[in-house]
Design an enzyme around this catalytic site. Structure first.
Site, PDB file in Angstrom:
ATOM      1  N   GLU A 193      62.744 -30.146 -22.862  1.00 46.65           N
ATOM      2  CA  GLU A 193      61.731 -30.550 -21.886  1.00 46.65           C
ATOM      3  C   GLU A 193      61.981 -31.936 -21.302  1.00 46.65           C
ATOM      4  O   GLU A 193      61.670 -32.180 -20.135  1.00 46.65           O
ATOM      5  CB  GLU A 193      60.333 -30.492 -22.512  1.00 46.65           C
ATOM      6  CG  GLU A 193      59.813 -29.080 -22.783  1.00 46.65           C
ATOM      7  CD  GLU A 193      60.343 -28.461 -24.077  1.00 46.65           C
ATOM      8  OE1 GLU A 193      60.999 -29.191 -24.848  1.00 46.65           O
ATOM      9  OE2 GLU A 193      60.099 -27.273 -24.318  1.00 46.65           O
ATOM     10  N   HIS A 224      49.983 -24.075 -28.824  1.00 44.62           N
ATOM     11  CA  HIS A 224      50.171 -23.277 -27.608  1.00 44.62           C
ATOM     12  C   HIS A 224      48.870 -23.080 -26.841  1.00 44.62           C
ATOM     13  O   HIS A 224      48.734 -22.122 -26.090  1.00 44.62           O
ATOM     14  CB  HIS A 224      50.758 -21.900 -27.957  1.00 44.62           C
ATOM     15  CG  HIS A 224      52.138 -21.956 -28.534  1.00 44.62           C
ATOM     16  ND1 HIS A 224      52.385 -22.385 -29.819  1.00 44.62           N
ATOM     17  CD2 HIS A 224      53.340 -21.659 -28.005  1.00 44.62           C
ATOM     18  CE1 HIS A 224      53.684 -22.334 -30.050  1.00 44.62           C
ATOM     19  NE2 HIS A 224      54.297 -21.898 -28.969  1.00 44.62           N
TER      20      HIS A 224
END
Lengths: 326, 326
Positions: free
Chosen positions: B62, B130
């Site tokens: 990321e 998540h």
């Protein structure tokens, strides 16, 4: 003696840039210590050949991403010295209107984009430059300078791996001065030659003496050729010596004596000068003249910058958003 | 105008198709966005249509994604980078805070036209890595537009505006909204960034709600109507910059405000919106501004526990009733 395909003109330009960077650092150190430059100043004194050798292998339209120790890197890429001096003093005539300061200034006119005060933070951005070059189909490459300390960060690892698998035209140049802030390389990693890590990414890696400007040039030039050919990135590790502490004013008396003795022995300017004189390219007198001329150039730039105005409040409010929103 | 019914997911997918078709400089990359079409199938079909130079899968990295998108935007592309789950934005955050948003302000004249697409939100039984809504982190950083659409109509039109905008834009989707349906025009349209949308008119209480909480607020409003309470629901759509004009006009009418935000309570965007209303609309308020948020508790997996975390219709109704009693 040495052999090179570089023209005499180019060799002299490299020698001049070494002195330009050195004289800049000497003056910046003095001005920091007497309070005329504020904030911290990370000096590249002693490390100039890494920057000059690397940038000698690049064209003007190639991009570089520098480090927090960016002065020599940016000078080597050819930034406007007056704009740089003014930026160092936070003046409105600075290349970033005084907003950047010494660690992260940039000069779009020569694609020196730019310094980076976050150790390891710039490599991924350089990968993005290269991504654009590849997708837009230009012949440009980007070069990311980063230090041995940065090579232990996750972001640099991510950046190299990403660029390798996408074959982006980027050169990862590890400017290894053996110091990550105040902690030496061997206390931060067990790896001796950091370019060995290139094998782990499936790309070439080379370790060279970073104080030998021609050795740096040759290694980076190979990496540039590979990148331009579409074969992807390389790692070049240039081992060098930081002649000063972490930043201007930091003591070095506690640092290993043999490190500094070796660094002084390997002064990159003297090494290159000896070669050029031996080769008959120029004389000690000519060398002295270049040293003097570059010192004057730096002094004049700082004199002018010191007389320039500071930015006003309008500059502060500019580009909070750089483009209209609605 | 001929309208058609699409899901939130399809609306975003259409916006991506149309903008990539319109502008060859638009590229899209991230984890699993290419061949597989995204874990939520939002990018389905794009790689097939536009090829692997413009739509591609990346390593799970990321920081490199965010940095590379930044560099690519500086060097001439208009990247759309996907961070698959907002919970992972932390890895990209250094690049976002110290590169993406720094560059347009500090490096005068350089723009960073990228879109960071990500999704957050709970209700999926995804446990705490998540499901988080971390928009406040991005919202906190100067120089980035932050959009959180709640309907298919807004999602498509707003994403098209975001891709065309020359500022960095964070476009935050909600995973539970992907299957929700709504009407959009058959043809081309855009929704402007920075403009709030009154989703339901009312006169007794104003609810300012973000993302999926707009849907929950509309449900609450409908039930409250049966009890004779008239609720106005304002969706900021873009949370930064915030359209305070629309919010203030609503407060002037109702004199009571609830701010609803599915996020940890402390330092949530709701806190800041509350402060702004208090500063600008104090004389129009008949009582304290109330917030409906999640508590300051990590998000547990068990359906039996997740419900204690989730704000929604019932908690919103309670807040409206409490507000009317003050």
């Amino acid at each position: 003696m040495f052999s090179t395909t570089l023209s005499i003109e180019k060799l002299l330009d490299m020698y001049r840039k070494l002195w330009l960077a050195r004289n800049h650092e000497l003056l910046a150190e003095e001005w920091k210590l007497n309070g005329r430059i504020q904030g911290s100043v990370h000096l590249s004194t002693g490390q100039e050949a890494v920057a000059v050798g690397a940038c000698a292998a690049l064209e003007v339209d190639d991009y570089i991403m520098g480090t927090h120790r960016e002065h020599a890197q940016m000078i080597a890429k050819g930034v406007n010295i007056r704009g740089m001096a003014a930026e160092m003093l936070g003046k409105v005539t600075g290349m970033n209107q005084g907003k950047a300061g010494h660690m992260l200034f940039s000069d779009k006119s020569v694609n020196a984009l730019g310094g980076c005060g976050i150790v390891g933070g710039g490599a991924a951005v350089a990968v993005g430059y290269a991504m654009a070059f590849k997708i837009l189909g230009t012949r440009q490459v980007s070069l990311a300078f980063f230090g041995d300390g940065a090579f232990n960060t996750g972001a640099v690892h991510e950046a190299i791996n990403f660029a390798s698998v996408r074959k982006y035209p980027v050169i990862f140049l590890c400017e290894n001065n053996r110091w990550g802030l105040t902690v030496m390389q061997h206390e931060q990693t067990l790896v001796e030659d950091l370019a060995d890590r290139a094998r782990g990414y499936g790309i070439p890696g080379a370790t060279v003496n970073g104080n030998d400007v021609l050795a740096v040039y040759e290694a980076v030039n190979l990496a540039v050729e590979r990148a331009r050919a579409g074969d992807g990135p390389s790692v070049v590790e240039a081992k060098t010596w930081r002649m000063r502490g972490l930043a201007a004013g930091y003591p070095i008396d506690w640092e290993p004596k043999d490190y500094h003795e070796e660094g002084r022995k390997q002064d990159p300017i003297l090494l290159f000068e000896e070669k050029l004189i031996a080769k008959g390219i120029f004389t000690p007198e000519k060398a002295k003249a270049i040293e003097e001329e570059t010192r004057k150039t730096i002094e004049e730039a700082y004199d002018e910058a010191s007389r320039a105005p500071y930015p006003d409040e309008a500059v502060f409010w500019e580009n909070v958003f750089a483009a209209p929103i609605g | 105008m001929t309208m058609k019914k699409v899901t939130y997911r399809q609306a975003i997918n259409e916006a991506l198709f149309e903008e990539m078709e319109r502008d060859p400089k638009v590229v899209l990359f991230g984890e699993d966005v290419g061949t597989y079409g995204g874990v939520f199938k939002v990018t389905d079909g794009l790689k097939k249509k536009f090829g692997s130079d413009r739509v591609f899968d990346t390593p799970i990295a990321e920081a490199a994604l965010m940095g590379a998108a930044t560099g690519a935007a500086v060097a001439g592309l208009r990247p759309i980078v996907e961070i698959m789950f907002m919970d992972w934005i932390g890895i990209a955050m250094d690049q976002l805070v110290n590169q993406t948003t720094m560059i347009p302000y500090i490096w005068e004249g350089i723009k960073v036209p990228l879109v960071l697409r990500t999704q957050g939100g709970s209700g999926s039984k995804g446990s705490c890595q998540h499901t988080k809504s971390l928009e406040a982190w991005i919202y906190h950083v100067p120089g980035i537009v932050v959009a959180m659409p709640s309907t298919p109509y807004d999602a498509k039109g707003l994403l098209k505006s975001a891709i065309r905008n020359d500022n960095p834009v964070a476009f935050i989707e909600h995973k539970m909204l992907y299957p929700t349906e709504g009407e959009i025009p058959e043809g081309e349209y855009t929704v402007p960034l920075g403009k709030a949308s009154v989703k339901r008119e009312g006169k007794d209480v104003t609810i300012v709600a973000l993302s999926k909480m707009v849907v929950e607020s509309l449900k609450a409003a409908k039930e409250l109507e049966e009890e004779g309470i008239s609720v106005e629901v304002v969706d900021p759509v873009t949370i930064k910059p915030l359209d305070m004009e629309t919010i203030a006009a609503s407060v002037k009418k109702t004199n009571r405000v609830i701010v609803v935000n599915e996020a940890f309570r402390t330092g949530a965007v709701a806190s800041d919106i509350t402060a702004q209303i208090q500063e600008q609309c104090f004389d129009d308020l008949d009582g304290p501004i109330l917030r409906v948020t999640a508590p300051d508790v990590q998000i547990p997996y068990s359906p039996a526990l997740e419900q204690f975390w989730l704000p929604g219709k019932d908690k919103i109704k309670q807040a409206v009733l409490a507000s009317l009693k003050r």
